[in-house]
Design a protein around this motif. Structure first.
Motif, PDB file in Angstrom:
ATOM      1  N   ASN A   1      -7.544   3.360  -5.162  1.00 21.09           N
ATOM      2  CA  ASN A   1      -6.838   3.685  -3.705  1.00 21.09           C
ATOM      3  C   ASN A   1      -5.918   4.777  -4.206  1.00 21.09           C
ATOM      4  O   ASN A   1      -5.363   5.144  -2.439  1.00 21.09           O
TER       5      ASN A   1
ATOM      6  N   GLN B   1      -1.207   3.138  -1.804  1.00 21.73           N
ATOM      7  CA  GLN B   1      -2.481   4.311  -1.408  1.00 21.73           C
ATOM      8  C   GLN B   1      -1.123   5.636  -1.531  1.00 21.73           C
ATOM      9  O   GLN B   1      -1.522   6.550  -1.453  1.00 21.73           O
ATOM     10  N   LYS B   2      -0.288   5.525  -0.970  1.00 21.55           N
ATOM     11  CA  LYS B   2       1.115   6.474  -0.751  1.00 21.55           C
ATOM     12  C   LYS B   2       2.155   6.323  -1.764  1.00 21.55           C
ATOM     13  O   LYS B   2       2.658   4.837  -1.702  1.00 21.55           O
TER      14      LYS B   2
ATOM     15  N   GLN C   1      -3.684   8.287  -3.325  1.00 13.65           N
ATOM     16  CA  GLN C   1      -3.970   9.197  -2.101  1.00 13.65           C
ATOM     17  C   GLN C   1      -2.764  10.236  -1.646  1.00 13.65           C
ATOM     18  O   GLN C   1      -3.047  11.254  -2.129  1.00 13.65           O
TER      19      GLN C   1
ATOM     20  N   GLU D   1       1.148  -1.698  -0.137  1.00 19.86           N
ATOM     21  CA  GLU D   1       0.050  -0.261   0.233  1.00 19.86           C
ATOM     22  C   GLU D   1       0.719   1.290  -0.043  1.00 19.86           C
ATOM     23  O   GLU D   1       0.447   2.019   0.071  1.00 19.86           O
TER      24      GLU D   1
END
Length: 994
Positions: free
Chosen positions: A634, A595-596, A636, A569
């Motif tokens: 997803n 996500q990151k 962000q 993630e």
């Protein structure tokens, strides 16, 4: 005379040239001159009666080697015999150098016998012409003694760095390069460095020092005439990354890594010159050690040079033309042949196929494919009639030897090592015939480190599932953890090959060629290990995504890449060249759960990147990477750090982030070198309604940039709640634009302007915005902004009007007690909403504590007060403690670290700890706490009425008895934690520094 130039005989010849009066003057000057050079003078009675012959012997006895000549030459000038000085200097320059002759013989033999790719000298000179010109320019002849950069010969493994260095040393020894620049060149090779655990620099360079030469110490009299060449970092048995104590004494014995690091960081012999060869992994691991690096990139063969190489290799024009036409028709293979080692491997394969009359065919999906094709062809060329069982045993012996060598960092093997691994004499002859093994005396090495690494990876294909673990060779799981988990980076290339040979295509190719089955369990073990790594906390295991991505890219299997990338993630990746961009783009665009992303891009889009890839191709790969922002639902958080973009690459990034599908919530662009020429960057980022946090820490913003930023922040669709502009060179003038945002944008809750030269004038403009009834800001961070007590008057007025501000950071400003007094007047007002006040390092004394105590008593909203790094002293703390005991005080966090407190304050603090029911965190780091003071505090901390949960103290700073007491306190009070720097990371995060 020249051969014994530094002997007494050589001195005598010159002394005999002196006239009688000159000789007497020479002796008189000799009474004092040694003292100037910090040498012990010759006793005058001996000197006075000495003949020319006697004096030559006395000089040689008292001042051995070059000392006598330095002294003599100095005196020749003083007695006005410049003619003798000039003649001696000329003779010294032309004196035969035994060391240079030794190096000439040594490297002529190496060049003829050990060079991996034997080619005609004319061809080699042509292909390295540019590199030679760059090397000459890096060390100009007339600039000896001036500071020189660390010249880095950079290029991937097999590109020819070691070969070039060997030729450079040979050319110097033959007088064809740097003849008047360097008197000595010393090669420090990684493989040879492994032989000594400890040594001095003098000992390391003495291995090549001829017995007939002068003392090795004499060479250091002119360090600017010395060049150290450092090669073979990949073969070092030790690491240079861990900080070690540097050494500047060339005679002192030290661990070899200390000597190497001291040279690299110019602590030892800083006047000398350095030439360092670093491959891909070497650059990743050691670039931070380099002082003022100047890079010379080896680009490999051009298409013309590849064609010429084929003609030199095949010699027959028809075969060369057929081979080259085949390679040129296969674009990936043609690109691989830029690398001289790979080019030789391809030629070797093609030659065998031509001799057998077979169709020309070489797998070229990746580096592993080319190595596998090469290996199968050379193996078949010498092993066609061998039974499969014997073939397997032969292969396993060689590959086990290679694997053990990589794991143990062994690259030179004796006959005993080969026998222990089941490699017989006949097998050894066969491997040497294939040029997989090379012999030097009674030792053996693999033809190239890359060949050893490929054979080491193949070991896992040959290993039977039921076989016992090999104590010297790690399992697949251990290998992946060690390399991808950043434990042992010397395993990197072996891991890349392991991923490559795990594919069905390569396994099937090898099975068909060898005639027996290979292990099919590698892929499953790799996958399970990576899934396990993805679930580890970062404090347990940090994944090296550069290594992981290299392995995944080597497979070229999209489904497998997608499966592995979905484990992660969060990804942290550095891109420093085109190859890393291509690899990262391939992996990231197949990531669906990410996500990151923490990303740094350097040396890719700049004009001096040294890349031969055209701009269109670079941008195409960059667009591939940026496509993940629009395909991954997803995603962000994007954190860009030290990125260097140009206009086209920044435009691609902005377009992707502005895409309606992109739901980026946090965007950091720290220390950005380029923001574009117009407002497009800010509009693209801030017109994304999902973006909540923007961090531009360390990015220089011009007044125009600030205006463009603020216009975008005021746009109705902008949803930014946190804006970090620390260290952006924002001045007072720009604060008017920022204040207008506070008035227009009610969504903005946090503003960080730390480390900007706002001055009082800038704060005055900001406060005009804070006073506006529409301002909704909750956190204002103004650490280190050049403020004085005058700014506190403006802020106090704003606090009386503002209805939202909760956190106010004024740390590291010259506020003084008078400024705090002004703030306290506002803080005592019932309409003041401030809950956290940070005043560390504001030049405060105990006098301000009276005003602050009054605030603590009457303002129940104030929950955090940070006063660290101020001259509060014991008297000030006693006053604060009285306020803490007041029933109206609701403070929860109090910072008193580095406030010049002593054990005398412990009584007051202990009393406050048992009376204040709200206090949860107290920072007392750097307090001078004697055992008696610790006992008083400890008793209070164990009291049933003490509500404290975190105490800031460095336990290791105290004596053993006090440490035991503090540990006992923690055991008695399970809700209490005692450690230092309780909130530093949190402060940095809020300010946008982390």
């Amino acid at each position: 005379m020249a051969e014994s130039f530094f002997s007494a005989f050589g001195l005598l010849w010159y002394l005999q040239e002196l006239r009688k009066e000159e000789f007497w003057k020479f002796k008189e000057l000799l009474k004092q001159e040694p003292l100037q050079l910090e040498l012990k003078p010759i006793p005058w009675p001996e000197l006075k009666k000495a003949s020319r012959d006697d004096l030559a012997k006395l000089l040689d006895k008292h001042y051995p080697g070059k000392q006598a000549w330095e002294l003599t030459l100095s005196l020749f000038l003083q007695i006005d015999r410049r003619d003798l000085w000039t003649k001696a200097q000329e003779e010294i320059r032309n004196k035969p150098n035994p060391y240079r002759n030794h190096m000439k013989e040594k490297f002529r033999l190496i060049w003829e016998k050990e060079t991996c790719l034997p080619v005609p000298n004319d061809f080699y000179k042509e292909t390295t012409k540019v590199e030679y010109e760059n090397l000459k320019a890096a060390y100009p002849a007339g600039r000896a003694g001036e500071p020189t950069p660390t010249v880095v010969l950079q290029g991937p493994e097999g590109i020819g760095k070691t070969t070039l260095l060997r030729k450079v040393i040979l050319d110097w020894a033959e007088g064809n390069l740097w003849k008047d620049r360097f008197a000595f060149i010393f090669l420090l090779n990684g493989c040879e460095m492994n032989a000594a655990a400890e040594a001095s620099l003098v000992e390391l360079i003495s291995k090549d020092w001829p017995q007939s030469s002068e003392p090795v110490e004499d060479i250091f009299s002119q360090p600017e005439r010395i060049l150290f060449i450092l090669d073979g970092f990949e073969e070092l048995r030790f690491d240079l990354e861990p900080p070690t104590q540097l050494c500047d004494d060339r005679k002192q014995r030290q661990p070899v890594q200390v000597i190497m690091r001291s040279l690299l960081q110019r602590k030892m012999l800083p006047e000398s010159s350095l030439l360092v060869a670093l491959g891909t992994m070497g650059m990743r691991r050691y670039y931070f050690l380099l002082q003022q690096p100047k890079y010379i990139v080896l680009p490999g063969f051009t298409e013309r040079e590849r064609k010429l190489y084929f003609y030199h290799f095949f010699r027959e024009r028809s075969k060369a033309m057929k081979a080259f036409s085949f390679v040129r028709s296969n674009f990936p293979l043609c690109v691989f042949c830029q690398n001289p080692l790979v080019c030789w491997m391809v030629c070797t394969c093609v030659k065998w196929q031509l001799e057998k009359g077979e169709d020309l065919k070489i797998a070229s999906e990746g580096t592993t494919s080319v190595y596998a094709s090469f290996f199968t062809h050379v193996f078949k060329s010498r092993n066609e009639n061998c039974p499969p069982k014997q073939s397997r045993a032969r292969l396993k012996g060689l590959c086990a030897l290679a694997a053990e060598g990589i794991w143990t960092r062994t690259f030179v093997f004796g006959r005993g090592d080969l026998r222990r691994r089941g490699v017989s004499e006949s097998d050894t002859s066969m491997w040497m015939g294939m040029r997989l093994l090379l012999r030097s005396g009674d030792c053996f090495t693999f033809m190239h480190l890359c060949i050893q690494e490929f054979c080491a990876a193949m070991f896992y294909l040959l290993k039977q599932p039921e076989a016992d673990p090999d104590p010297a060779i790690g399992s697949v799981t251990q290998l992946v953890k060690a390399g991808v988990g950043q434990v042992q980076s010397h395993l990197s290339q072996m891991i890349t090959f392991l991923f490559g040979v795990s594919t069905n295509k390569i396994t099937n190719m090898l099975e068909t060629s060898f005639g027996f089955l290979l292990s099919k369990e590698i892929r499953q073990e790799i996958t399970q290990c990576l899934e396990s790594l993805s679930q580890c906390d970062t404090d347990q295991m940090v994944v090296n995504f550069q290594e992981l991505f290299s392995g995944l890219f080597e497979t070229h299997e999209k489904d497998f890449v997608r499966q592995v990338m979905d484990f992660f993630e969060e990804v942290n990746i550095y891109i420093g060249n085109i190859e890393e961009l291509v690899i990262s783009a391939f992996c990231l665009k197949h990531s669906q759960n990410l996500q990151k992303l923490h990303l740094s891009v350097e040396n890719v889009f700049s004009d001096d990147s040294g890349s031969t890839t055209n701009d269109w191709e670079k941008l195409s790969f960059w667009q591939d990477l940026c496509s993940m922002f629009t395909t991954n639902k997803n995603f962000q958080v994007l954190d860009l750090d030290n990125c260097m973009f140009d206009e086209p690459s920044l435009e691609i990034l902005c377009k992707a982030l502005a895409h309606p599908v992109c739901k980026l919530q946090k965007f950091g662009y720290n220390f950005a070198a380029y923001l574009g020429t117009g407002p497009d960057f800010f509009e693209a980022i801030l017109h994304n309604p999902y973006l909540k946090c923007l961090n531009l820490h360390g990015t220089r913003l011009s007044p125009t940039n600030v205006r463009q930023l603020c216009e975008s922040l005021k746009h109705p669709v902008c949803g930014v709640e946190e804006l970090m502009l620390g260290r952006c060179d924002i001045t007072a003038k720009a604060c008017e634009d920022i204040a207008s945002v506070l008035v227009c944008n009610s969504k903005l809750k946090l503003l960080s302007l730390v480390e900007n030269p706002l001055r009082n004038e800038g704060v005055q403009l900001l406060c005009d915005g804070l006073k506006h009834p529409d301002c909704a800001l909750e956190t204002l961070l103004l650490m280190c902004c050049g403020l004085t007590s005058v700014a506190c008057d403006y802020i106090s007025q704003a606090l009386l009007c503002n209805k939202s501000l909760c956190v106010l950071d004024l740390e590291s400003n010259l506020l003084e007690d008078s400024g705090v007094a002004s703030l306290c007047e506002a803080l005592k007002h019932p309409n003041c909403t401030v809950e956290q006040l940070w005043l560390s390092d504001c030049y405060l004394t105990r006098l301000c504590c009276k005003d602050l105590s009054a605030v603590l008593v009457c303002n129940e909203k104030l929950k955090t007060l940070k006063l660290g790094s101020n001259d509060i002293q014991d008297a000030g703390v006693r006053e604060l403690c009285e306020a803490l005991k007041h029933p109206n005080c609701k403070v929860e966090t109090l910072g008193l670290e580095i406030c010049h407190l002593t054990a005398a304050s412990c009584e007051a603090l202990a009393s406050a700890l048992t009376a204040c029911t709200s206090l949860r965190t107290l920072n007392l780091d750097w307090i001078s706490l004697a055992r008696d003071g610790a006992a008083v505090l400890g008793e209070a901390l164990c009291h049933q009425d003490c509500a404290l949960q975190r105490l800031g103290l460095d336990k290791s700073a105290f004596d053993e008895e006090t440490q035991r007491l503090l540990t006992a306190v923690e055991e008695k009070n399970p809700h209490l934690t005692i450690s230092r720097q309780l909130w530093v990371d949190e402060e940095y995060r809020i300010r946008g520094v982390l």
